[in-house]
Motif scaffolding. Structure first.
Motif, PDB file in Angstrom:
ATOM      1  N   VAL A 191     -22.821  36.642 -49.905  1.00  0.00           N
ATOM      2  CA  VAL A 191     -22.633  37.781 -50.811  1.00  0.00           C
ATOM      3  C   VAL A 191     -21.616  37.420 -51.888  1.00  0.00           C
ATOM      4  N   ARG A 192     -20.532  36.778 -51.490  1.00  0.00           N
ATOM      5  CA  ARG A 192     -19.500  36.404 -52.464  1.00  0.00           C
ATOM      6  C   ARG A 192     -20.047  35.425 -53.497  1.00  0.00           C
ATOM      7  N   ARG A 193     -20.844  34.467 -53.055  1.00  0.00           N
ATOM      8  CA  ARG A 193     -21.443  33.517 -54.004  1.00  0.00           C
ATOM      9  C   ARG A 193     -22.407  34.241 -54.942  1.00  0.00           C
ATOM     10  N   ALA A 194     -23.156  35.189 -54.404  1.00  0.00           N
ATOM     11  CA  ALA A 194     -24.096  35.943 -55.233  1.00  0.00           C
ATOM     12  C   ALA A 194     -23.371  36.774 -56.287  1.00  0.00           C
ATOM     13  N   VAL A 195     -22.238  37.352 -55.900  1.00  0.00           N
ATOM     14  CA  VAL A 195     -21.420  38.110 -56.860  1.00  0.00           C
ATOM     15  C   VAL A 195     -21.012  37.210 -58.022  1.00  0.00           C
ATOM     16  N   SER A 196     -20.577  36.001 -57.706  1.00  0.00           N
ATOM     17  CA  SER A 196     -20.139  35.078 -58.754  1.00  0.00           C
ATOM     18  C   SER A 196     -21.295  34.688 -59.673  1.00  0.00           C
ATOM     19  N   LYS A 197     -22.507  34.567 -59.088  1.00  0.00           N
ATOM     20  CA  LYS A 197     -23.677  34.206 -59.890  1.00  0.00           C
ATOM     21  C   LYS A 197     -24.151  35.357 -60.772  1.00  0.00           C
ATOM     22  N   ALA A 198     -23.767  36.577 -60.436  1.00  0.00           N
ATOM     23  CA  ALA A 198     -24.258  37.749 -61.165  1.00  0.00           C
ATOM     24  C   ALA A 198     -23.553  37.964 -62.497  1.00  0.00           C
ATOM     25  N   ILE A 199     -22.468  37.261 -62.741  1.00  0.00           N
ATOM     26  CA  ILE A 199     -21.603  37.541 -63.903  1.00  0.00           C
ATOM     27  C   ILE A 199     -21.873  36.562 -65.031  1.00  0.00           C
ATOM     28  N   ASP A 200     -22.190  37.101 -66.188  1.00  0.00           N
ATOM     29  CA  ASP A 200     -22.444  36.290 -67.390  1.00  0.00           C
ATOM     30  C   ASP A 200     -21.120  36.118 -68.138  1.00  0.00           C
ATOM     31  N   ARG A 201     -20.449  35.026 -67.879  1.00  0.00           N
ATOM     32  CA  ARG A 201     -19.134  34.783 -68.471  1.00  0.00           C
ATOM     33  C   ARG A 201     -19.217  34.486 -69.968  1.00  0.00           C
ATOM     34  N   ASP A 202     -20.277  33.821 -70.388  1.00  0.00           N
ATOM     35  CA  ASP A 202     -20.438  33.546 -71.817  1.00  0.00           C
ATOM     36  C   ASP A 202     -20.547  34.839 -72.614  1.00  0.00           C
ATOM     37  N   LEU A 203     -21.268  35.812 -72.076  1.00  0.00           N
ATOM     38  CA  LEU A 203     -21.384  37.103 -72.751  1.00  0.00           C
ATOM     39  C   LEU A 203     -20.041  37.824 -72.762  1.00  0.00           C
ATOM     40  N   MET A 204     -19.281  37.698 -71.675  1.00  0.00           N
ATOM     41  CA  MET A 204     -17.937  38.281 -71.655  1.00  0.00           C
ATOM     42  C   MET A 204     -17.084  37.718 -72.789  1.00  0.00           C
ATOM     43  N   VAL A 205     -17.127  36.399 -72.948  1.00  0.00           N
ATOM     44  CA  VAL A 205     -16.315  35.743 -73.974  1.00  0.00           C
ATOM     45  C   VAL A 205     -16.696  36.219 -75.367  1.00  0.00           C
ATOM     46  N   SER A 206     -17.988  36.310 -75.649  1.00  0.00           N
ATOM     47  CA  SER A 206     -18.418  36.694 -76.999  1.00  0.00           C
ATOM     48  C   SER A 206     -18.241  38.182 -77.254  1.00  0.00           C
ATOM     49  N   ALA A 207     -18.514  39.025 -76.252  1.00  0.00           N
ATOM     50  CA  ALA A 207     -18.491  40.465 -76.462  1.00  0.00           C
ATOM     51  C   ALA A 207     -17.092  41.059 -76.332  1.00  0.00           C
ATOM     52  N   LEU A 208     -16.333  40.610 -75.336  1.00  0.00           N
ATOM     53  CA  LEU A 208     -15.016  41.204 -75.083  1.00  0.00           C
ATOM     54  C   LEU A 208     -13.886  40.490 -75.812  1.00  0.00           C
ATOM     55  N   TYR A 209     -14.040  39.174 -75.998  1.00  0.00           N
ATOM     56  CA  TYR A 209     -12.928  38.384 -76.514  1.00  0.00           C
ATOM     57  C   TYR A 209     -13.201  37.768 -77.887  1.00  0.00           C
ATOM     58  N   LYS A 210     -14.348  38.087 -78.456  1.00  0.00           N
ATOM     59  CA  LYS A 210     -14.704  37.588 -79.786  1.00  0.00           C
ATOM     60  C   LYS A 210     -14.536  36.073 -79.884  1.00  0.00           C
ATOM     61  N   GLY A 211     -14.874  35.393 -78.797  1.00  0.00           N
ATOM     62  CA  GLY A 211     -14.816  33.941 -78.778  1.00  0.00           C
ATOM     63  C   GLY A 211     -13.447  33.359 -78.494  1.00  0.00           C
ATOM     64  N   GLN A 212     -12.415  34.203 -78.393  1.00  0.00           N
ATOM     65  CA  GLN A 212     -11.053  33.706 -78.153  1.00  0.00           C
ATOM     66  C   GLN A 212     -10.749  33.655 -76.655  1.00  0.00           C
ATOM     67  N   ALA A 213     -11.631  33.012 -75.931  1.00  0.00           N
ATOM     68  CA  ALA A 213     -11.481  32.826 -74.490  1.00  0.00           C
ATOM     69  C   ALA A 213     -12.453  31.740 -74.065  1.00  0.00           C
ATOM     70  N   ARG A 214     -12.265  31.274 -72.849  1.00  0.00           N
ATOM     71  CA  ARG A 214     -13.178  30.270 -72.309  1.00  0.00           C
ATOM     72  C   ARG A 214     -13.760  30.776 -70.997  1.00  0.00           C
ATOM     73  N   PRO A 215     -15.078  30.625 -70.786  1.00  0.00           N
ATOM     74  CA  PRO A 215     -15.655  30.993 -69.489  1.00  0.00           C
ATOM     75  C   PRO A 215     -15.196  29.995 -68.434  1.00  0.00           C
ATOM     76  N   LEU A 216     -14.978  30.474 -67.224  1.00  0.00           N
ATOM     77  CA  LEU A 216     -14.496  29.608 -66.147  1.00  0.00           C
ATOM     78  C   LEU A 216     -15.582  29.393 -65.096  1.00  0.00           C
ATOM     79  N   ASN A 217     -15.838  28.150 -64.772  1.00  0.00           N
ATOM     80  CA  ASN A 217     -16.787  27.818 -63.712  1.00  0.00           C
ATOM     81  C   ASN A 217     -16.087  27.381 -62.431  1.00  0.00           C
ATOM     82  N   GLN A 218     -14.764  27.532 -62.396  1.00  0.00           N
ATOM     83  CA  GLN A 218     -13.943  27.152 -61.249  1.00  0.00           C
ATOM     84  C   GLN A 218     -12.586  27.843 -61.408  1.00  0.00           C
ATOM     85  N   PRO A 219     -11.792  27.916 -60.343  1.00  0.00           N
ATOM     86  CA  PRO A 219     -10.487  28.599 -60.443  1.00  0.00           C
ATOM     87  C   PRO A 219      -9.423  27.719 -61.088  1.00  0.00           C
TER      88      PRO A 219
END
Length: 493
Positions: free
Chosen positions: A279-307
């Motif tokens: 379930v935890r892995r599925a939660v992580s797969k459900a999140i579009d980090r690239d869209l977060m960066v463009s929509a919420l941060y106007k590109g001033q952030a980096r998506p993370l694929n690891q902690p």
């Protein structure tokens, strides 16, 4: 007298009184969170807002710069023998604000206070597990012997400021908190509620600051910080959301530094549905980090694929890491019947709502609950929250900082967070802490990242840039990725 009268008349003619001129050397910083204790030998250590204030009053043996590498401060150089004997050569031109000399005896006092069994220092557990003994081997030479090779010693020392020994013993912890004394570029003047006022240290070893007075003022609401900045009531506003940078126009402007905060969704492995790693892995797969960066941060952030973020020691550039896979996520989460509640502070509400939206699209029943700051901290630190969105600043620049506080099973009762433990990770962590071979440490961290991505107690989200609002009248100051303020060269028009 005639010249002075002409100047005063000219000032009056353009509407500037003498009191306004006096204010030009008073620099005010608007902070999003109120400071905790200023005393470096007491807990809580507080967040970046507290550390920003401390580092005006106090110095440490070393300091973290934007390179995320320890740089000389009160210790001008050091060397290591046999991996465990550290010799620090201290500056010989430093005095505390009350006139006490800073020397090897003073440095030893501070380190002994930190590693003492009854120490109240926030860094006690870290340093006492590393340092075997501290010795003075010359007036300005300090020797620190560690139990075993300690690759993180300098990183930790960068967070432990030095207090004036005689004054501290005379005043005691409470008296010292009321009027702290260090060696920093500014002296403590007063604390009125959540506003801290400091004055220039004319005798600072690094050169006296340009401004005469420095004030840190807590303004929790971002809209109020921006309004105060535009009104000229403050000169720097911290933690400006990336989507509000367009409001910083006219007499104010944005100032951006690469960030060292990791934003994540933490999942409590002791509570349903997060007991199941699938379930935890599925939660992580459900999140579009690239869209977060463009929509919420106007590109001033980096998506993370690891902690971890790229500048951190331990970051694994070659791995695929966590990826967005909505179909795989939905295949698991659509059958989960346990609803989840995501706790969050007001400051991170937008990111939590975006996370909730992705989880809902994948079929997971999720709601967001805004929790007052102190209650939020109590809940996540004790491991009571089912899930939460938050950030962790890694100014240390080393994965060790996250492992020690969040995932090592030996962490304290106030660092339960997700309640995650893994014996294999513990062994890797101990091995990485016991060698100064950086290639070996990096290989060990590669295995740690693999475990964390597979067990998924966190869903890493984004690493935003740090955005400040700055008055156009301010010059000689640049934001730091570590959140520290270097103010000695700052000037106001």
């Amino acid at each position: 007298m005639k010249v002075a009268s002409l100047i005063i008349g000219a000032i009056a003619a353009i509407g500037i009184g003498s009191s306004a001129l006096a204010q030009q050397s008073r620099l005010v910083v608007g902070q999003s969170d109120k400071p905790a204790l200023i005393n470096p030998l007491q807990v809580p250590a507080g967040g970046r807002e507290t550390r920003a204030i401390k580092r005006q009053i106090f110095d440490a043996l070393v300091v973290q710069g934007n390179s995320l590498q320890p740089q000389p401060q009160l210790a001008k150089s050091w060397e290591v023998k046999d991996g465990t004997v550290w010799t620090f050569h201290l500056r010989d031109d430093v005095t505390f604000h009350n006139g006490e000399p800073f020397d090897a005896e003073a440095a030893k006092f501070n380190l002994d206070m930190i590693i003492a069994p009854d120490s109240k220092s926030a860094w006690h557990s870290q340093l006492s597990s590393l340092i075997e003994k501290v010795e003075v081997i010359g007036p300005y030479t300090l020797q620190v012997t560690t139990f075993k090779p300690a690759p993180t010693l300098l990183v930790i020392l960068a967070f432990q400021e030095m207090v004036a020994p005689k004054y501290y013993m005379e005043k005691g912890p409470e008296g010292f908190e009321a009027a702290p004394v260090g060696t920093g570029p500014f002296k403590f003047v007063s604390r009125d509620g959540s506003t801290v006022t400091l004055a220039r240290n004319e005798n600072y070893w690094g050169g006296a600051p340009q401004i005469s007075e420095l004030v840190f003022k807590t303004i929790p609401e971002v809209s109020s910080r921006i309004a105060a900045l535009k009104a000229g009531e403050i000169h720097i506003a911290d933690r400006i959301p990336n989507d509000l940078t367009d409001e910083l126009t006219g007499n104010v402007k944005p100032a951006v530094a690469s960030g060292t905060r990791i934003y994540f969704l933490g999942m409590n492995v002791d509570q349903d549905p997060f007991k199941d790693p699938e379930v935890r892995r599925a939660v992580s797969k459900a999140i579009d980090r690239d869209l977060m960066v463009s929509a919420l941060y106007k590109g001033q952030a980096r998506p993370l694929n690891q902690p971890a973020f790229p500048e951190m020691f331990g970051y694994q550039a070659s791995i695929e890491g966590v990826t967005y896979d909505p179909e795989a996520a939905k295949a698991v989460l659509s059958s989960v019947t346990t609803p989840i509640r995501i706790d969050v502070r007001q400051a991170d509400l937008m990111l939590a709502q975006a996370t909730q939206g992705f989880l809902s699209q994948a079929g997971l029943k999720a709601e967001v609950q805004v929790v007052e700051d102190s209650a939020f901290n109590d809940s996540i630190q004790s491991g009571r929250s089912q899930a939460y969105v938050s950030s962790w600043g890694v100014a240390e620049g080393d994965l060790d900082a996250i492992l020690y506080r969040h995932f090592w099973s030996g962490r304290g009762a106030t660092s339960r967070y997700t309640n995650y433990e893994n014996p294999e990770l513990d062994e890797l962590f101990a091995a990485a802490r016991g060698t100064t071979d950086q290639n070996e440490r990096l290989a060990l961290y590669a295995k740690v990242i693999e475990i964390l991505n597979n067990d998924a107690p966190w869903a890493p989200l984004v690493n935003p840039s740090e955005v400040y609002g700055v008055s156009a009248n301010l010059s000689g100051w640049e934001p730091q990725s570590t959140g520290l303020y270097f103010m000695t060269t700052a000037t106001l028009k």
